[in-house]
Write a protein that holds these residues in place. Structure first.
Motif, PDB file in Angstrom:
ATOM      1  N   LYS A  57       0.872  -1.278  -0.105  1.00 28.63           N
ATOM      2  CA  LYS A  57       0.003   0.139   0.000  1.00 28.63           C
ATOM      3  C   LYS A  57       0.844   1.148   0.017  1.00 28.63           C
ATOM      4  O   LYS A  57       0.652   2.052  -0.772  1.00 28.63           O
ATOM      5  CB  LYS A  57      -0.798   0.024   1.280  1.00 28.63           C
ATOM      6  CG  LYS A  57      -1.924   0.874   1.026  1.00 28.63           C
ATOM      7  CD  LYS A  57      -3.050   0.543   0.059  1.00 28.63           C
ATOM      8  CE  LYS A  57      -4.248   1.506   0.288  1.00 28.63           C
ATOM      9  NZ  LYS A  57      -4.858   1.469  -1.194  1.00 28.63           N
ATOM     10  N   PHE A  58       1.756   1.130   0.735  1.00 30.84           N
ATOM     11  CA  PHE A  58       2.691   2.415   0.885  1.00 30.84           C
ATOM     12  C   PHE A  58       3.465   2.699  -0.642  1.00 30.84           C
ATOM     13  O   PHE A  58       3.529   3.822  -0.926  1.00 30.84           O
ATOM     14  CB  PHE A  58       4.053   2.069   1.746  1.00 30.84           C
ATOM     15  CG  PHE A  58       4.973   3.303   1.949  1.00 30.84           C
ATOM     16  CD1 PHE A  58       4.599   4.253   2.750  1.00 30.84           C
ATOM     17  CD2 PHE A  58       6.206   2.923   1.117  1.00 30.84           C
ATOM     18  CE1 PHE A  58       5.728   5.306   2.863  1.00 30.84           C
ATOM     19  CE2 PHE A  58       7.134   4.429   1.413  1.00 30.84           C
ATOM     20  CZ  PHE A  58       6.815   5.308   2.179  1.00 30.84           C
ATOM     21  N   ILE A  59       3.722   1.620  -1.232  1.00 31.00           N
ATOM     22  CA  ILE A  59       4.401   1.859  -2.558  1.00 31.00           C
ATOM     23  C   ILE A  59       3.490   2.392  -3.646  1.00 31.00           C
ATOM     24  O   ILE A  59       3.904   3.120  -4.268  1.00 31.00           O
ATOM     25  CB  ILE A  59       5.343   0.452  -2.846  1.00 31.00           C
ATOM     26  CG1 ILE A  59       6.158  -0.232  -1.876  1.00 31.00           C
ATOM     27  CG2 ILE A  59       5.814   0.381  -4.211  1.00 31.00           C
ATOM     28  CD1 ILE A  59       7.333   0.959  -1.622  1.00 31.00           C
ATOM     29  N   GLU A  60       2.158   1.672  -3.436  1.00 28.87           N
ATOM     30  CA  GLU A  60       1.142   2.126  -4.465  1.00 28.87           C
ATOM     31  C   GLU A  60       0.782   3.440  -4.129  1.00 28.87           C
ATOM     32  O   GLU A  60       0.405   4.214  -5.400  1.00 28.87           O
ATOM     33  CB  GLU A  60      -0.036   1.178  -4.350  1.00 28.87           C
ATOM     34  CG  GLU A  60       0.236  -0.140  -4.939  1.00 28.87           C
ATOM     35  CD  GLU A  60      -0.839  -0.969  -4.643  1.00 28.87           C
ATOM     36  OE1 GLU A  60      -1.006  -2.061  -5.098  1.00 28.87           O
ATOM     37  OE2 GLU A  60      -1.890  -0.558  -3.546  1.00 28.87           O
ATOM     38  N   THR A  61       0.889   4.006  -3.066  1.00 31.44           N
ATOM     39  CA  THR A  61       0.454   5.630  -2.948  1.00 31.44           C
ATOM     40  C   THR A  61       1.813   6.508  -2.804  1.00 31.44           C
ATOM     41  O   THR A  61       1.532   7.705  -2.717  1.00 31.44           O
ATOM     42  CB  THR A  61      -0.315   5.627  -1.469  1.00 31.44           C
ATOM     43  OG1 THR A  61       0.617   5.240  -0.475  1.00 31.44           O
ATOM     44  CG2 THR A  61      -1.474   4.908  -1.556  1.00 31.44           C
ATOM     45  N   HIS A  62       2.667   6.054  -2.928  1.00 34.58           N
ATOM     46  CA  HIS A  62       4.032   7.050  -2.752  1.00 34.58           C
ATOM     47  C   HIS A  62       4.376   7.416  -4.577  1.00 34.58           C
ATOM     48  O   HIS A  62       4.759   6.580  -5.270  1.00 34.58           O
ATOM     49  CB  HIS A  62       5.192   6.351  -2.252  1.00 34.58           C
ATOM     50  CG  HIS A  62       6.376   7.477  -1.940  1.00 34.58           C
ATOM     51  ND1 HIS A  62       7.258   7.721  -2.786  1.00 34.58           N
ATOM     52  CD2 HIS A  62       6.694   8.301  -0.905  1.00 34.58           C
ATOM     53  CE1 HIS A  62       8.106   8.617  -2.632  1.00 34.58           C
ATOM     54  NE2 HIS A  62       7.868   8.730  -1.553  1.00 34.58           N
ATOM     55  N   ASP A  63       4.359   8.900  -4.562  1.00 41.59           N
ATOM     56  CA  ASP A  63       4.507   9.299  -6.091  1.00 41.59           C
ATOM     57  C   ASP A  63       5.738   8.762  -6.635  1.00 41.59           C
ATOM     58  O   ASP A  63       5.676   8.157  -7.771  1.00 41.59           O
ATOM     59  CB  ASP A  63       4.680  10.808  -6.019  1.00 41.59           C
ATOM     60  CG  ASP A  63       3.212  11.213  -5.815  1.00 41.59           C
ATOM     61  OD1 ASP A  63       2.155  10.683  -6.103  1.00 41.59           O
ATOM     62  OD2 ASP A  63       3.167  12.289  -5.626  1.00 41.59           O
ATOM     63  N   ALA A  64       6.821   8.742  -5.894  1.00 48.70           N
ATOM     64  CA  ALA A  64       8.365   8.214  -6.526  1.00 48.70           C
ATOM     65  C   ALA A  64       8.347   6.732  -6.883  1.00 48.70           C
ATOM     66  O   ALA A  64       8.947   6.372  -7.532  1.00 48.70           O
ATOM     67  CB  ALA A  64       9.516   8.647  -5.394  1.00 48.70           C
ATOM     68  N   LEU A  65       7.540   6.058  -6.057  1.00 53.43           N
ATOM     69  CA  LEU A  65       7.585   4.414  -6.414  1.00 53.43           C
ATOM     70  C   LEU A  65       6.092   4.019  -7.230  1.00 53.43           C
ATOM     71  O   LEU A  65       6.322   2.831  -7.500  1.00 53.43           O
ATOM     72  CB  LEU A  65       7.621   3.738  -5.079  1.00 53.43           C
ATOM     73  CG  LEU A  65       8.829   4.228  -4.330  1.00 53.43           C
ATOM     74  CD1 LEU A  65       8.975   3.548  -2.941  1.00 53.43           C
ATOM     75  CD2 LEU A  65      10.021   3.684  -5.126  1.00 53.43           C
ATOM     76  N   SER A  66       5.006   4.841  -7.261  1.00 54.95           N
ATOM     77  CA  SER A  66       4.005   4.260  -8.174  1.00 54.95           C
ATOM     78  C   SER A  66       4.250   3.896  -9.239  1.00 54.95           C
ATOM     79  O   SER A  66       3.382   3.312  -9.906  1.00 54.95           O
ATOM     80  CB  SER A  66       2.830   5.426  -7.854  1.00 54.95           C
ATOM     81  OG  SER A  66       3.291   6.494  -8.436  1.00 54.95           O
ATOM     82  N   ILE A  67       5.452   4.337  -9.868  1.00 57.11           N
ATOM     83  CA  ILE A  67       5.879   4.007 -11.225  1.00 57.11           C
ATOM     84  C   ILE A  67       6.079   2.496 -11.200  1.00 57.11           C
ATOM     85  O   ILE A  67       6.001   1.909 -12.543  1.00 57.11           O
ATOM     86  CB  ILE A  67       6.773   4.922 -11.667  1.00 57.11           C
ATOM     87  CG1 ILE A  67       8.356   4.827 -11.051  1.00 57.11           C
ATOM     88  CG2 ILE A  67       6.173   6.380 -11.994  1.00 57.11           C
ATOM     89  CD1 ILE A  67       9.345   5.399 -11.669  1.00 57.11           C
ATOM     90  N   ARG A 114      10.300   6.219   8.571  1.00 53.90           N
ATOM     91  CA  ARG A 114       8.600   6.193   8.604  1.00 53.90           C
ATOM     92  C   ARG A 114       8.024   5.364   8.021  1.00 53.90           C
ATOM     93  O   ARG A 114       7.107   4.552   8.472  1.00 53.90           O
ATOM     94  CB  ARG A 114       8.003   7.565   8.101  1.00 53.90           C
ATOM     95  CG  ARG A 114       8.521   8.808   8.867  1.00 53.90           C
ATOM     96  CD  ARG A 114       7.637  10.239   8.423  1.00 53.90           C
ATOM     97  NE  ARG A 114       7.701  10.429   7.065  1.00 53.90           N
ATOM     98  CZ  ARG A 114       8.485  11.409   6.766  1.00 53.90           C
ATOM     99  NH1 ARG A 114       9.482  11.803   7.643  1.00 53.90           N
ATOM    100  NH2 ARG A 114       8.865  11.715   5.479  1.00 53.90           N
ATOM    101  N   MET A 115       8.245   4.780   6.988  1.00 54.00           N
ATOM    102  CA  MET A 115       7.854   3.598   6.266  1.00 54.00           C
ATOM    103  C   MET A 115       7.824   2.304   7.113  1.00 54.00           C
ATOM    104  O   MET A 115       7.046   1.521   7.384  1.00 54.00           O
ATOM    105  CB  MET A 115       8.490   3.410   5.002  1.00 54.00           C
ATOM    106  CG  MET A 115       7.645   2.183   4.007  1.00 54.00           C
ATOM    107  SD  MET A 115       8.728   1.787   2.530  1.00 54.00           S
ATOM    108  CE  MET A 115       9.876   0.948   3.157  1.00 54.00           C
TER     109      MET A 115
END
Length: 151
Positions: A57-67, A114-115
């Motif tokens: 969920k964190f990865i999907e919602t973080h702009d830098a990693l959502s790619i 934080r993550m």
């Protein structure tokens, strides 16, 4: 082929290049995020489904990693977990090496801390083993653990 089609094709290729460049630029962050996730998830001896879901969920919602695709994220996470399971010492060395690449980027380092705290707390507990790993990760990233009430 018309000029409009040619121009459209160029724009498409430019967009694809940008996406590829962003992936390359953030590959170190993805690896650091997955290394930290694996270390903190394995701190209590097993990886819970809550921890996995929180990480994805964190990865999907973080702009830098959502790619990155979810399958890329899961593969990177699985690779770090497998290395830790196969040989704890070598797995930890590789994970901390990946984290160390983010040491010079204070903003990314704090985001990673934080993550991993959020992932560790996903199962409703933040035990002493998880806290010890979180402190070690923070130090590896050059971040004062006290900023996150870890010390």
């Amino acid at each position: 082929m018309s000029f409009a089609n040619f121009l459209s094709g160029l724009k498409t290729k430019a967009g694809e290049l940008k996406t590829e460049a962003l992936k390359f630029k953030n590959k170190d962050f993805l690896n650091a995020a997955m290394a930290g996730s694996a270390l903190i998830a394995m701190a209590d001896g097993n990886v819970s489904s809550d921890e996995k879901q929180k990480m994805v969920k964190f990865i999907e919602t973080h702009d830098a990693l959502s790619i990155f695709t979810t399958s890329d994220v899961i593969k990177a996470f699985g690779d770090f977990v497998s290395q830790l399971e196969f040989d704890k010492d070598i797995g930890e060395a590789k994970a901390y090496q990946a984290l160390g690449k983010m040491k010079s980027n204070g903003e990314a380092a704090r985001l990673l801390v934080r993550m991993i705290i959020a992932i560790a707390s996903a199962d409703g507990k933040f035990d002493d083993n998880e806290k010890r790993v979180a402190v070690k990760i923070a130090k590896e990233l050059g971040v004062n653990p006290a900023e996150f009430e870890l010390a």
